[in-house]
Design a protein around this motif. Structure first.
Motif, PDB file in Angstrom:
ATOM      1  N   GLU A 344       0.777  -1.227  -0.230  1.00 18.58           N
ATOM      2  CA  GLU A 344       0.095  -0.034   0.065  1.00 18.58           C
ATOM      3  C   GLU A 344       0.979   1.243  -0.181  1.00 18.58           C
ATOM      4  OE1 GLU A 344      -2.625   0.022   3.179  1.00 18.58           O
ATOM      5  OE2 GLU A 344      -3.900  -1.926   2.546  1.00 18.58           O
ATOM      6  N   GLN A 345       0.537   2.180  -0.589  1.00 15.77           N
ATOM      7  CA  GLN A 345       1.325   3.359  -0.884  1.00 15.77           C
ATOM      8  C   GLN A 345       0.241   4.575  -0.698  1.00 15.77           C
ATOM      9  OE1 GLN A 345       3.582   3.083  -4.599  1.00 15.77           O
ATOM     10  NE2 GLN A 345       5.433   3.092  -3.161  1.00 15.77           N
ATOM     11  N   GLN A 346       0.594   5.681  -0.291  1.00 11.64           N
ATOM     12  CA  GLN A 346      -0.006   6.978  -0.102  1.00 11.64           C
ATOM     13  C   GLN A 346       0.268   7.937  -1.178  1.00 11.64           C
ATOM     14  OE1 GLN A 346      -2.494   7.479   2.487  1.00 11.64           O
ATOM     15  NE2 GLN A 346      -3.179   9.265   1.201  1.00 11.64           N
ATOM     16  N   HIS A 347      -0.799   7.934  -2.148  1.00 14.35           N
ATOM     17  CA  HIS A 347      -0.511   8.778  -3.249  1.00 14.35           C
ATOM     18  C   HIS A 347      -1.209  10.240  -3.158  1.00 14.35           C
ATOM     19  CE1 HIS A 347      -0.955  10.180  -7.687  1.00 14.35           C
ATOM     20  NE2 HIS A 347       0.021   9.465  -7.954  1.00 14.35           N
ATOM     21  N   PRO A 348      -0.370  11.124  -3.461  1.00 13.52           N
ATOM     22  CA  PRO A 348      -0.985  12.627  -3.333  1.00 13.52           C
ATOM     23  C   PRO A 348      -2.297  13.021  -3.826  1.00 13.52           C
ATOM     24  CG  PRO A 348       0.814  12.700  -4.722  1.00 13.52           C
ATOM     25  CD  PRO A 348       0.813  11.310  -4.314  1.00 13.52           C
ATOM     26  N   LEU A 349      -2.849  12.157  -5.021  1.00 16.38           N
ATOM     27  CA  LEU A 349      -3.896  12.370  -5.792  1.00 16.38           C
ATOM     28  C   LEU A 349      -5.034  11.147  -5.417  1.00 16.38           C
ATOM     29  CD1 LEU A 349      -2.915  13.889  -9.183  1.00 16.38           C
ATOM     30  CD2 LEU A 349      -3.497  15.053  -6.839  1.00 16.38           C
ATOM     31  N   LEU A 350      -4.533  10.289  -5.455  1.00 18.07           N
ATOM     32  CA  LEU A 350      -5.171   9.040  -5.335  1.00 18.07           C
ATOM     33  C   LEU A 350      -5.554   8.335  -3.920  1.00 18.07           C
ATOM     34  CD1 LEU A 350      -3.968   6.884  -8.387  1.00 18.07           C
ATOM     35  CD2 LEU A 350      -5.767   8.575  -8.441  1.00 18.07           C
ATOM     36  N   GLY A 377       7.115  15.807 -13.211  1.00 17.58           N
ATOM     37  CA  GLY A 377       7.976  17.274 -12.617  1.00 17.58           C
ATOM     38  C   GLY A 377       7.945  17.383 -11.147  1.00 17.58           C
ATOM     39  N   GLN A 378       7.485  16.525 -10.430  1.00 13.41           N
ATOM     40  CA  GLN A 378       7.205  16.864  -8.924  1.00 13.41           C
ATOM     41  C   GLN A 378       8.430  17.118  -8.273  1.00 13.41           C
ATOM     42  OE1 GLN A 378       5.282  13.483  -6.978  1.00 13.41           O
ATOM     43  NE2 GLN A 378       5.553  14.358  -4.789  1.00 13.41           N
ATOM     44  N   HIS A 379       9.561  16.903  -8.603  1.00 14.81           N
ATOM     45  CA  HIS A 379      10.882  17.024  -7.939  1.00 14.81           C
ATOM     46  C   HIS A 379      11.733  18.044  -8.635  1.00 14.81           C
ATOM     47  CE1 HIS A 379       9.433  13.404  -6.191  1.00 14.81           C
ATOM     48  NE2 HIS A 379       9.427  13.852  -4.843  1.00 14.81           N
ATOM     49  N   ASN A 380      11.305  18.939  -9.694  1.00 10.28           N
ATOM     50  CA  ASN A 380      12.085  19.934 -10.297  1.00 10.28           C
ATOM     51  C   ASN A 380      13.118  20.668  -9.480  1.00 10.28           C
ATOM     52  OD1 ASN A 380      11.142  18.561 -12.646  1.00 10.28           O
ATOM     53  ND2 ASN A 380       9.776  20.338 -13.218  1.00 10.28           N
ATOM     54  N   ARG A 381      12.246  21.250  -8.520  1.00 11.14           N
ATOM     55  CA  ARG A 381      12.903  22.478  -7.926  1.00 11.14           C
ATOM     56  C   ARG A 381      13.935  21.831  -6.898  1.00 11.14           C
ATOM     57  NH1 ARG A 381      12.288  27.877  -6.636  1.00 11.14           N
ATOM     58  NH2 ARG A 381      10.548  27.794  -8.269  1.00 11.14           N
ATOM     59  N   VAL A 402      11.415  25.207 -19.375  1.00 13.98           N
ATOM     60  CA  VAL A 402      12.431  24.344 -19.488  1.00 13.98           C
ATOM     61  C   VAL A 402      12.382  23.314 -18.421  1.00 13.98           C
ATOM     62  CG1 VAL A 402      14.946  24.133 -19.347  1.00 13.98           C
ATOM     63  CG2 VAL A 402      14.002  26.251 -20.565  1.00 13.98           C
ATOM     64  N   LEU A 403      11.624  23.755 -17.369  1.00 14.00           N
ATOM     65  CA  LEU A 403      11.392  22.846 -16.174  1.00 14.00           C
ATOM     66  C   LEU A 403       9.840  22.866 -16.360  1.00 14.00           C
ATOM     67  CD1 LEU A 403      13.591  23.654 -13.385  1.00 14.00           C
ATOM     68  CD2 LEU A 403      13.808  21.506 -14.716  1.00 14.00           C
ATOM     69  N   TYR A 404       9.043  21.651 -16.393  1.00 13.00           N
ATOM     70  CA  TYR A 404       7.651  21.321 -16.426  1.00 13.00           C
ATOM     71  C   TYR A 404       7.240  20.749 -15.479  1.00 13.00           C
ATOM     72  CZ  TYR A 404       3.043  20.447 -18.461  1.00 13.00           C
ATOM     73  OH  TYR A 404       1.501  20.213 -18.398  1.00 13.00           O
ATOM     74  N   SER A 405       6.017  20.829 -14.718  1.00 18.47           N
ATOM     75  CA  SER A 405       5.533  19.940 -13.816  1.00 18.47           C
ATOM     76  C   SER A 405       3.878  20.144 -14.025  1.00 18.47           C
ATOM     77  CB  SER A 405       5.901  20.452 -12.409  1.00 18.47           C
ATOM     78  OG  SER A 405       5.287  21.683 -12.001  1.00 18.47           O
ATOM     79  N   GLU A 406       3.240  19.140 -13.962  1.00 21.14           N
ATOM     80  CA  GLU A 406       1.604  19.114 -13.866  1.00 21.14           C
ATOM     81  C   GLU A 406       1.357  19.613 -12.849  1.00 21.14           C
ATOM     82  OE1 GLU A 406      -0.172  15.354 -12.941  1.00 21.14           O
ATOM     83  OE2 GLU A 406       1.703  14.473 -12.825  1.00 21.14           O
ATOM     84  N   THR A 407       0.019  20.370 -12.886  1.00 25.16           N
ATOM     85  CA  THR A 407      -0.462  21.361 -11.910  1.00 25.16           C
ATOM     86  C   THR A 407      -0.371  20.700 -10.594  1.00 25.16           C
ATOM     87  OG1 THR A 407      -1.808  22.565 -13.560  1.00 25.16           O
ATOM     88  CG2 THR A 407      -2.561  22.753 -11.417  1.00 25.16           C
ATOM     89  N   ALA A 408      -0.788  19.498 -10.393  1.00 28.64           N
ATOM     90  CA  ALA A 408      -0.846  18.969  -8.959  1.00 28.64           C
ATOM     91  C   ALA A 408       0.469  18.948  -8.492  1.00 28.64           C
ATOM     92  CB  ALA A 408      -1.403  17.744  -8.998  1.00 28.64           C
ATOM     93  N   ALA A 409       1.407  18.888  -9.040  1.00 28.12           N
ATOM     94  CA  ALA A 409       2.793  18.630  -8.463  1.00 28.12           C
ATOM     95  C   ALA A 409       3.441  19.865  -8.060  1.00 28.12           C
ATOM     96  CB  ALA A 409       3.898  18.200  -9.868  1.00 28.12           C
ATOM     97  N   GLY A 410       2.845  21.153  -8.533  1.00 25.38           N
ATOM     98  CA  GLY A 410       3.082  22.465  -7.862  1.00 25.38           C
ATOM     99  C   GLY A 410       4.413  23.008  -8.653  1.00 25.38           C
TER     100      GLY A 410
END
Length: 410
Positions: A344-350, A377-381, A402-410
């Motif tokens: 089992e894993q805790q997913h930020p969206l699911l 792109g969750q860990h870009n920064r 140049v660095l892209y992330s989906e909206t939910a990733a911040g």
């Protein structure tokens, strides 16, 4: 669920892996490395990301396929066609121990990410390539997937019933097997690097992996002088009976009584001492010669009983057997849960998601994945900052895409 007490670090702690692969073979390989303690950074292209993200089963827009093969990794989404993105990738490579890719040979050379280029940046780099046919040979430039390797390797030609279309394997044998070989080769190369001080290029082909898996067909062909080709035999194995699938009253079971002792126990169970003493079936060559009759006798016994009744009797007689289980039966199996094969894993969206675990177990360290698969792109920064990039530089690259992330990733 038995989780070992972690008295040691995971075996690959301190190893940094750059995963620039997609879909299955490469991601599965790096998932294994992550579970063994490596820091794995999943590098994806802007907006689309790994092609596996578009491969179902989907829940709330998230791919279960991607979740399973990319757990335990950090996510970096970067445009390598922009010189700033390529420069950051090169900076990342300088810090890495392993680079994993599964593009067609030559594709990454055009981006400046081939082995020759990266080994100059980092001579200690272990660079693992997975492709359909490898980096040499007349087919090396061809595209291919696991299905192609499974068909071309001769494996598919041995499946199914004579006269019918060969079935799909329905599990990605070529990809998963190549991934596991990649894990072994990478670990060996890292051990070798400890004494040589140098990395090297590992060239893995799906086709090669499938051909290497033949445990009988190749030797049979060569030792017979090229006259004996394996044939499709449906639900049984005439060369080594009794070994196959049998019908019960309410489903199917498999019986593996191909060795003499197991056959005698099976024969005694279904036909008493008379069958156990029957010289026609006493030895493997006799059972093979009389395959149809041996199969008819066993099938006559199984058809008169439910699968559960067959298994109870076979288990009591110590004859290896199993029901042909459906996935819901597998996931309810106490043995699977005792082995912690569903995690089992805790997913930020699911929220909580359940996925298959990996099969290796270490006595003194815990290899349970600590992270769910990253959002795009969750860990870009965090990754850029670890390489020395300033907030101003990171903000500018984010603004310019140049660095892209989906909206939910911040």
């Amino acid at each position: 669920m038995n989780t070992p007490i972690a008295t040691q670090n995971a075996p690959l702690t301190g190893i940094r892996v750059i995963d620039y692969s997609h879909f299955l073979a490469g991601p599965h390989m790096s998932r294994c490395l992550a579970a063994m303690g490596a820091e794995v950074i999943k590098v994806e292209r802007p907006k689309a990301g790994d092609a596996g993200r578009a491969h179902g089963y989907f829940k709330d827009g998230q791919s279960g396929y991607f979740l399973q093969q990319n757990m335990g990794k950090q996510g970096l989404c970067i445009d390598l066609k922009d010189k700033r993105g390529l420069a950051m990738m090169q900076d990342l490579i300088k810090t890495a121990d392993v680079f994993v890719e599964n593009y067609r040979p030559g594709a990454l050379t055009k981006l400046g990410l081939g082995y020759a280029e990266l080994s100059k940046l980092n001579p200690r780099l272990v660079y693992c390539s997975i492709s359909a046919y490898g980096h040499t040979g007349p087919d090396s430039a061809k595209a291919g997937f696991g299905l192609i390797a499974e068909a071309k390797s001769g494996a598919m030609a041995q499946l199914g019933t004579p006269g019918e279309v060969p079935p799909l394997l329905r599990m990605p044998i070529a990809d998963m097997y190549a991934g596991v070989h990649g894990v072994a080769a990478i670990c060996a190369a890292l051990v070798g690097r400890a004494t040589s001080g140098k990395g090297q290029h590992i060239d893995l082909a799906l086709y090669d992996c499938m051909v290497s898996m033949h445990d009988y067909a190749v030797q049979r062909y060569y030792l017979s002088g090229g006259t004996d080709l394996p044939q499709r035999t449906g639900a049984g194995q005439p060369d080594s009976p009794i070994y196959g699938v049998f019908p019960g009253q309410d489903g199917y079971l498999v019986i593996a009584a191909q060795v003499d002792d197991a056959w005698k126990r099976l024969a005694r169970l279904i036909g008493g001492e008379t069958l156990a003493a029957d010289e026609r079936f006493a030895k493997p060559e006799g059972r093979a010669k009389n395959y149809a009759e041996a199969t008819r006798i066993v099938e006559g016994w199984t058809k008169e009983r439910t699968v559960r009744e067959c298994l109870a009797a076979l288990d009591a007689a110590e004859v290896p057997c199993s029901a042909v289980q459906t996935i819901d039966q597998v996931l309810a199996d106490p043995q699977i849960h005792a082995r912690n094969m569903v995690i089992e894993q805790q997913h930020p969206l699911l929220g909580i998601v359940k996925l298959p675990n990996l099969p290796f177990r270490f006595s003194d360290c815990d290899t349970t994945p600590k992270l769910p698969a990253p959002l795009l792109g969750q860990h870009n920064r965090a990754i850029a900052a670890s390489l020395g990039y300033s907030d101003t530089e990171i903000d500018a690259m984010t603004k310019d895409g140049v660095l892209y992330s989906e909206t939910a990733a911040g």
